[in-house]
Design a protein around this motif. Sequence first.
Motif, PDB file in Angstrom:
ATOM      1  N   GLY A  50       0.848  -1.191   0.000  1.00 30.37           N
ATOM      2  CA  GLY A  50       0.000   0.000   0.000  1.00 30.37           C
ATOM      3  C   GLY A  50       0.880   1.235   0.000  1.00 30.37           C
ATOM      4  O   GLY A  50       1.911   1.254   0.673  1.00 30.37           O
ATOM      5  N   PRO A 104      -4.075   0.761  -2.212  1.00 29.57           N
ATOM      6  CA  PRO A 104      -4.042  -0.180  -1.087  1.00 29.57           C
ATOM      7  C   PRO A 104      -3.240  -1.433  -1.402  1.00 29.57           C
ATOM      8  O   PRO A 104      -2.757  -1.623  -2.520  1.00 29.57           O
ATOM      9  CB  PRO A 104      -5.524  -0.507  -0.874  1.00 29.57           C
ATOM     10  CG  PRO A 104      -6.131  -0.339  -2.228  1.00 29.57           C
ATOM     11  CD  PRO A 104      -5.389   0.796  -2.871  1.00 29.57           C
ATOM     12  N   PHE A 105      -3.114  -2.276  -0.403  1.00 31.04           N
ATOM     13  CA  PHE A 105      -2.390  -3.546  -0.498  1.00 31.04           C
ATOM     14  C   PHE A 105      -2.881  -4.368  -1.686  1.00 31.04           C
ATOM     15  O   PHE A 105      -4.074  -4.498  -1.929  1.00 31.04           O
ATOM     16  CB  PHE A 105      -2.608  -4.328   0.800  1.00 31.04           C
ATOM     17  CG  PHE A 105      -2.043  -5.720   0.803  1.00 31.04           C
ATOM     18  CD1 PHE A 105      -0.669  -5.931   0.840  1.00 31.04           C
ATOM     19  CD2 PHE A 105      -2.890  -6.817   0.802  1.00 31.04           C
ATOM     20  CE1 PHE A 105      -0.151  -7.220   0.874  1.00 31.04           C
ATOM     21  CE2 PHE A 105      -2.382  -8.114   0.846  1.00 31.04           C
ATOM     22  CZ  PHE A 105      -1.006  -8.318   0.880  1.00 31.04           C
ATOM     23  N   PHE A 129     -10.803  -7.512   1.614  1.00 35.06           N
ATOM     24  CA  PHE A 129     -10.289  -7.327   0.254  1.00 35.06           C
ATOM     25  C   PHE A 129     -11.313  -7.880  -0.736  1.00 35.06           C
ATOM     26  O   PHE A 129     -11.137  -8.933  -1.351  1.00 35.06           O
ATOM     27  CB  PHE A 129      -8.928  -8.009   0.098  1.00 35.06           C
ATOM     28  CG  PHE A 129      -7.874  -7.439   1.009  1.00 35.06           C
ATOM     29  CD1 PHE A 129      -7.248  -6.242   0.696  1.00 35.06           C
ATOM     30  CD2 PHE A 129      -7.534  -8.064   2.199  1.00 35.06           C
ATOM     31  CE1 PHE A 129      -6.288  -5.683   1.539  1.00 35.06           C
ATOM     32  CE2 PHE A 129      -6.582  -7.526   3.052  1.00 35.06           C
ATOM     33  CZ  PHE A 129      -5.956  -6.329   2.717  1.00 35.06           C
ATOM     34  N   SER A 148      -8.264  -4.575  -3.069  1.00 37.91           N
ATOM     35  CA  SER A 148      -9.261  -3.814  -2.329  1.00 37.91           C
ATOM     36  C   SER A 148      -9.716  -2.642  -3.181  1.00 37.91           C
ATOM     37  O   SER A 148      -9.103  -2.323  -4.204  1.00 37.91           O
ATOM     38  CB  SER A 148      -8.666  -3.318  -1.007  1.00 37.91           C
ATOM     39  OG  SER A 148      -9.632  -2.651  -0.240  1.00 37.91           O
ATOM     40  N   HIS A 150     -10.634   0.541  -1.698  1.00 39.32           N
ATOM     41  CA  HIS A 150     -10.569   1.852  -1.026  1.00 39.32           C
ATOM     42  C   HIS A 150      -9.355   2.644  -1.507  1.00 39.32           C
ATOM     43  O   HIS A 150      -8.403   2.906  -0.805  1.00 39.32           O
ATOM     44  CB  HIS A 150     -10.603   1.713   0.499  1.00 39.32           C
ATOM     45  CG  HIS A 150      -9.417   1.064   1.122  1.00 39.32           C
ATOM     46  ND1 HIS A 150      -9.025  -0.214   0.844  1.00 39.32           N
ATOM     47  CD2 HIS A 150      -8.528   1.529   2.028  1.00 39.32           C
ATOM     48  CE1 HIS A 150      -7.946  -0.503   1.542  1.00 39.32           C
ATOM     49  NE2 HIS A 150      -7.617   0.534   2.271  1.00 39.32           N
ATOM     50  N   CYS A 151      -9.439   3.043  -2.785  1.00 43.47           N
ATOM     51  CA  CYS A 151      -8.363   3.814  -3.427  1.00 43.47           C
ATOM     52  C   CYS A 151      -8.671   5.314  -3.352  1.00 43.47           C
ATOM     53  O   CYS A 151      -9.744   5.729  -2.925  1.00 43.47           O
ATOM     54  CB  CYS A 151      -8.220   3.393  -4.885  1.00 43.47           C
ATOM     55  SG  CYS A 151      -7.942   1.629  -5.142  1.00 43.47           S
ATOM     56  N   LYS A 179      -7.057   6.075   5.104  1.00 45.43           N
ATOM     57  CA  LYS A 179      -7.104   4.891   4.247  1.00 45.43           C
ATOM     58  C   LYS A 179      -5.887   3.992   4.498  1.00 45.43           C
ATOM     59  O   LYS A 179      -5.993   2.765   4.470  1.00 45.43           O
ATOM     60  CB  LYS A 179      -7.165   5.305   2.769  1.00 45.43           C
ATOM     61  CG  LYS A 179      -8.502   5.904   2.363  1.00 45.43           C
ATOM     62  CD  LYS A 179      -8.505   6.288   0.896  1.00 45.43           C
ATOM     63  CE  LYS A 179      -9.877   6.826   0.482  1.00 45.43           C
ATOM     64  NZ  LYS A 179     -10.910   5.776   0.478  1.00 45.43           N
ATOM     65  N   GLU A 182      -6.546   2.032   7.692  1.00 45.68           N
ATOM     66  CA  GLU A 182      -7.478   0.936   7.434  1.00 45.68           C
ATOM     67  C   GLU A 182      -6.792  -0.177   6.637  1.00 45.68           C
ATOM     68  O   GLU A 182      -7.024  -1.367   6.873  1.00 45.68           O
ATOM     69  CB  GLU A 182      -8.698   1.460   6.661  1.00 45.68           C
ATOM     70  CG  GLU A 182      -9.666   0.376   6.196  1.00 45.68           C
ATOM     71  CD  GLU A 182     -10.261  -0.433   7.329  1.00 45.68           C
ATOM     72  OE1 GLU A 182     -10.711  -1.568   7.074  1.00 45.68           O
ATOM     73  OE2 GLU A 182     -10.281   0.050   8.482  1.00 45.68           O
ATOM     74  N   ASN A 183      -5.939   0.218   5.708  1.00 45.99           N
ATOM     75  CA  ASN A 183      -5.183  -0.757   4.909  1.00 45.99           C
ATOM     76  C   ASN A 183      -4.316  -1.646   5.803  1.00 45.99           C
ATOM     77  O   ASN A 183      -4.277  -2.873   5.641  1.00 45.99           O
ATOM     78  CB  ASN A 183      -4.303  -0.006   3.906  1.00 45.99           C
ATOM     79  CG  ASN A 183      -3.513  -0.925   3.007  1.00 45.99           C
ATOM     80  OD1 ASN A 183      -4.056  -1.663   2.197  1.00 45.99           O
ATOM     81  ND2 ASN A 183      -2.190  -0.883   3.146  1.00 45.99           N
ATOM     82  N   ARG A 186      -6.451  -4.132   7.694  1.00 45.60           N
ATOM     83  CA  ARG A 186      -6.917  -5.235   6.844  1.00 45.60           C
ATOM     84  C   ARG A 186      -5.810  -6.249   6.586  1.00 45.60           C
ATOM     85  O   ARG A 186      -6.064  -7.459   6.555  1.00 45.60           O
ATOM     86  CB  ARG A 186      -7.445  -4.687   5.512  1.00 45.60           C
ATOM     87  CG  ARG A 186      -8.733  -3.912   5.645  1.00 45.60           C
ATOM     88  CD  ARG A 186      -9.307  -3.535   4.293  1.00 45.60           C
ATOM     89  NE  ARG A 186     -10.467  -2.668   4.441  1.00 45.60           N
ATOM     90  CZ  ARG A 186     -11.238  -2.279   3.429  1.00 45.60           C
ATOM     91  NH1 ARG A 186     -10.958  -2.672   2.194  1.00 45.60           N
ATOM     92  NH2 ARG A 186     -12.276  -1.501   3.651  1.00 45.60           N
TER      93      ARG A 186
END
Length: 262
Positions: A50, A104-105, A129, A148, A150-151, A179, A182-183, A186
């Motif tokens: 990420g 994100p990851f 994810f 995921s 959430h970009c 973000k 949160e990344n 997760r």
Amino acid sequence: MAAFARGKAQRLARADGSRKGGLDEGAAAVAVVQLLNARDPFCTTSSCSGRLVLLQGGAADINNCEIQKKNCTWLMVTHEMCVKDDVMAALEKATGDVVLKFEPFVLHVQCQELQDAQLLHSVAVDSGFRNSGITVGRGGKIMMAVRSTHCLEVPLSHKGKLMVSEEYIEFLIHVANQKMEENIRRIDRFYKSLESALQTAAGANDSPSEGMERSRSVYVHRRKRKTVHEQSVCTSPKDQHEELKSEDDIENNLDIFADITI
């Protein structure tokens, strides 16, 4: 199986071909890669923990995605949370169109069998994810992508000129940092769930019939509905409606995406 093991050994022996030349920072992301590569059915092919990036493309290339991609420049990249001063310092070097992006990851894993990819997919989706998917190539190559949604991607400057206020940039950095937090959560959740799932799968190998049943219960969602006549007790229409609604909610929450191409 022997062919997969040989291919895995060759791939892991290669030099890292990424721009950075090695794994990203982040203990959880590194642990996920190491956990998978330590298991025979999995081989990671690429990953990113990420990142937040200031990406510059040539001003004349704004309508040509292919050319812009070739001529892009990273003014700033970090795999951790950032501060406004770092972003503003990087923007001072801008001469073209600059975009602030949070990515994100992401992880790509080659799997030995389809059931291995299904187990990984189930854990990834349950960990947040939800854009993850499985692809099966014509040669039988099975790839699992952990992704995921959430970009964040926002244009900041055009031809080197800043198009937004510093206050807005500060707001964007706050959103991007949220973000990133949160990344990280997760990834940590994914690692813990994956470790548990792999241990359960390993234990189930001692009992093939039990393992097969567990595999089905993890990935295949069967909707079982009983009518009033089949039940040993009577239920009201309202109770039946609540039961069906509950099952529909469970199915929707699975939100499994698997794009399989033969």
